[in-house]
Design a protein around this motif. Structure first.
Motif, mmCIF file in Angstrom:
data_model
loop_
_atom_site.group_PDB
_atom_site.id
_atom_site.type_symbol
_atom_site.label_atom_id
_atom_site.label_comp_id
_atom_site.label_asym_id
_atom_site.label_seq_id
_atom_site.Cartn_x
_atom_site.Cartn_y
_atom_site.Cartn_z
ATOM 1 N N GLY A 1 0.788 -0.905 -0.436
ATOM 2 C CA GLY A 1 -0.541 -0.164 0.203
ATOM 3 C C GLY A 1 0.830 1.041 0.414
ATOM 4 O O GLY A 1 0.727 2.437 -0.743
ATOM 5 N N MET A 2 1.825 1.479 0.705
ATOM 6 C CA MET A 2 2.831 2.068 0.578
ATOM 7 C C MET A 2 3.213 3.228 -0.589
ATOM 8 O O MET A 2 3.079 3.485 -0.986
ATOM 9 C CB MET A 2 3.565 1.615 1.894
ATOM 10 C CG MET A 2 3.377 2.317 3.623
ATOM 11 S SD MET A 2 4.236 1.243 4.480
ATOM 12 C CE MET A 2 6.066 3.246 4.327
ATOM 13 N N VAL A 3 3.979 1.460 -1.008
ATOM 14 C CA VAL A 3 4.453 1.883 -2.376
ATOM 15 C C VAL A 3 4.143 2.054 -3.897
ATOM 16 O O VAL A 3 4.069 3.485 -4.554
ATOM 17 C CB VAL A 3 5.228 0.217 -2.854
ATOM 18 C CG1 VAL A 3 5.796 0.196 -4.251
ATOM 19 C CG2 VAL A 3 6.844 0.244 -2.258
ATOM 20 N N LEU A 4 2.442 1.463 -3.550
ATOM 21 C CA LEU A 4 1.750 2.054 -4.073
ATOM 22 C C LEU A 4 1.065 2.964 -4.844
ATOM 23 O O LEU A 4 0.632 4.109 -5.125
ATOM 24 C CB LEU A 4 0.773 1.110 -4.846
ATOM 25 C CG LEU A 4 0.774 0.177 -4.983
ATOM 26 C CD1 LEU A 4 -0.629 -0.731 -4.499
ATOM 27 C CD2 LEU A 4 0.658 -0.359 -6.659
ATOM 28 N N THR A 5 0.991 3.864 -3.374
ATOM 29 C CA THR A 5 0.696 5.560 -2.885
ATOM 30 C C THR A 5 1.484 6.318 -3.089
ATOM 31 O O THR A 5 1.710 7.153 -4.076
ATOM 32 C CB THR A 5 0.952 5.264 -1.576
ATOM 33 O OG1 THR A 5 -0.975 4.221 -0.469
ATOM 34 C CG2 THR A 5 0.019 6.755 -1.330
ATOM 35 N N PHE A 6 2.958 5.690 -2.872
ATOM 36 C CA PHE A 6 4.082 6.831 -3.620
ATOM 37 C C PHE A 6 4.524 6.769 -5.458
ATOM 38 O O PHE A 6 3.853 7.884 -5.780
ATOM 39 C CB PHE A 6 5.056 5.666 -3.163
ATOM 40 C CG PHE A 6 6.889 6.911 -3.537
ATOM 41 C CD1 PHE A 6 6.910 8.094 -2.644
ATOM 42 C CD2 PHE A 6 7.427 6.993 -4.268
ATOM 43 C CE1 PHE A 6 8.253 8.584 -2.747
ATOM 44 C CE2 PHE A 6 8.093 7.679 -4.343
ATOM 45 C CZ PHE A 6 9.158 8.157 -3.895
ATOM 46 N N ALA A 7 4.025 5.837 -5.759
ATOM 47 C CA ALA A 7 4.416 6.161 -7.244
ATOM 48 C C ALA A 7 2.767 5.983 -7.609
ATOM 49 O O ALA A 7 3.069 7.552 -8.659
ATOM 50 C CB ALA A 7 4.276 4.059 -7.310
ATOM 51 N N HIS A 8 1.745 6.587 -7.104
ATOM 52 C CA HIS A 8 0.538 6.753 -7.757
ATOM 53 C C HIS A 8 0.548 8.767 -7.334
ATOM 54 O O HIS A 8 0.472 9.284 -8.484
ATOM 55 C CB HIS A 8 -1.158 6.734 -6.757
ATOM 56 C CG HIS A 8 -1.792 6.763 -7.752
ATOM 57 N ND1 HIS A 8 -3.263 7.820 -7.238
ATOM 58 C CD2 HIS A 8 -3.107 6.406 -8.952
ATOM 59 C CE1 HIS A 8 -4.225 8.644 -7.035
ATOM 60 N NE2 HIS A 8 -4.214 7.398 -8.329
ATOM 61 N N THR A 9 0.815 8.876 -6.544
ATOM 62 C CA THR A 9 0.788 10.352 -6.115
ATOM 63 C C THR A 9 1.790 10.929 -7.156
ATOM 64 O O THR A 9 2.388 11.986 -7.523
ATOM 65 C CB THR A 9 1.594 10.402 -4.235
ATOM 66 O OG1 THR A 9 0.868 10.442 -3.819
ATOM 67 C CG2 THR A 9 2.027 11.795 -4.504
ATOM 68 N N LEU A 10 2.901 10.400 -7.258
ATOM 69 C CA LEU A 10 4.453 10.754 -8.422
ATOM 70 C C LEU A 10 3.882 11.004 -9.698
ATOM 71 O O LEU A 10 4.377 11.651 -10.069
ATOM 72 C CB LEU A 10 5.485 10.074 -8.690
ATOM 73 C CG LEU A 10 6.740 10.200 -8.873
ATOM 74 C CD1 LEU A 10 7.177 10.928 -7.572
ATOM 75 C CD2 LEU A 10 7.490 8.801 -8.609
ATOM 76 N N GLY A 11 2.980 10.365 -9.979
ATOM 77 C CA GLY A 11 2.344 10.285 -11.626
ATOM 78 C C GLY A 11 0.891 10.970 -11.952
ATOM 79 O O GLY A 11 0.642 12.003 -12.638
ATOM 80 N N GLU A 12 0.830 11.473 -10.080
ATOM 81 C CA GLU A 12 -0.927 12.866 -10.480
ATOM 82 C C GLU A 12 -0.477 13.798 -11.549
ATOM 83 O O GLU A 12 0.510 14.329 -11.267
ATOM 84 C CB GLU A 12 -0.729 12.494 -9.063
ATOM 85 C CG GLU A 12 -1.497 12.126 -7.883
ATOM 86 C CD GLU A 12 -1.669 12.543 -6.731
ATOM 87 O OE1 GLU A 12 -1.669 13.936 -6.378
ATOM 88 O OE2 GLU A 12 -1.803 11.849 -5.572
#
Length: 225
Positions: A147-158
């Motif tokens: 969950g933390m990794v996916l959150t980081f990646a998702h935020t990076l591409g917003e």
């Protein structure tokens, strides 16, 4: 390559991940344990950013942050500057938009912990908080990490939410995704390519970490096979 925009995106992703770990973990624990029959309403609210267009969420956030909104006047009175077009505004938008990417994996991971282990810990006199720290968290760690990794990646591409809430202020609210868009608009494909390559590398690393967590402890959402 816009290094300032990359740095801002990394800082935003790190803060969003940290806040969702602190705020999302208790919510996920409640969702995993509660038997409230209207729990599905909370689950629907958490999952809403998955189907809601980013511009719609960004618009409502912009209205709420404005001078006549719910959040805007209180924040400005407390901090001294407006919430829209600031890093704090970007962070609020990112936390809400990335909420399901953290809470859903957390919830599944916590729900997958064998309740008999919890009851055995309680019978041995271990308090619920210590049981959570010493039993639940280690067993659910692969799902929490995912969950933390996916959150980081998702935020990076917003793109949509951060553009609506933060605009495109160089050095303040211009993220890497907005910098790529600006470079393409200016026909500067070399700069857009370099920034895109960095994001591609980070995204690939994120996936490697996610599948590495799966091999170490179970499925990517924390469910053991």
């Amino acid at each position: 390559m816009d290094t300032a925009a990359l740095g801002l995106s990394l800082r935003l992703a790190a803060w969003t991940t940290l806040l969702l770990l602190v705020l999302g973990l208790p919510l996920a624990a409640w969702l995993a344990q509660t038997r409230w029959r209207l729990k599905f309403l909370v689950e629907a609210l958490v999952a809403l950013p998955l189907v809601l267009p980013p511009t719609v969420l960004g618009f409502y956030l912009l209205v709420a942050m404005g001078p006549r909104g719910v959040l805007g006047p209180a924040f400005e009175a407390l901090v001294g500057h407006s919430l829209p077009f600031s890093f704090a505004g970007l962070l609020l938008g990112s936390v809400l938009y990335s909420l399901p990417f953290a809470v859903q994996p957390f919830t599944v991971a916590l729900a997958g912990v064998d309740r008999r282990l919890l009851e055995a810990s309680w019978c041995l006199g271990v308090s619920r908080p210590r049981t959570f720290l010493r039993v639940v968290l280690p067993l659910a760690f692969p799902g929490i990490l995912s969950g933390m990794v996916l959150t980081f990646a998702h935020t990076l591409g917003e793109f949509g939410v951060v553009l609506m809430v933060g605009g495109n202020l160089e050095g303040r609210t211009r993220t890497a995704s907005i910098a790529i868009y600006d470079a393409v608009q200016a026909l500067d494909y070399a700069s857009a390519g370099r920034t895109s390559l960095v994001l591609l590398g980070v995204s690939f690393t994120v996936l490697v970490l996610t599948y590495g967590a799966r091999r170490a402890g179970g499925a990517p959402w924390g469910v053991r096979s």
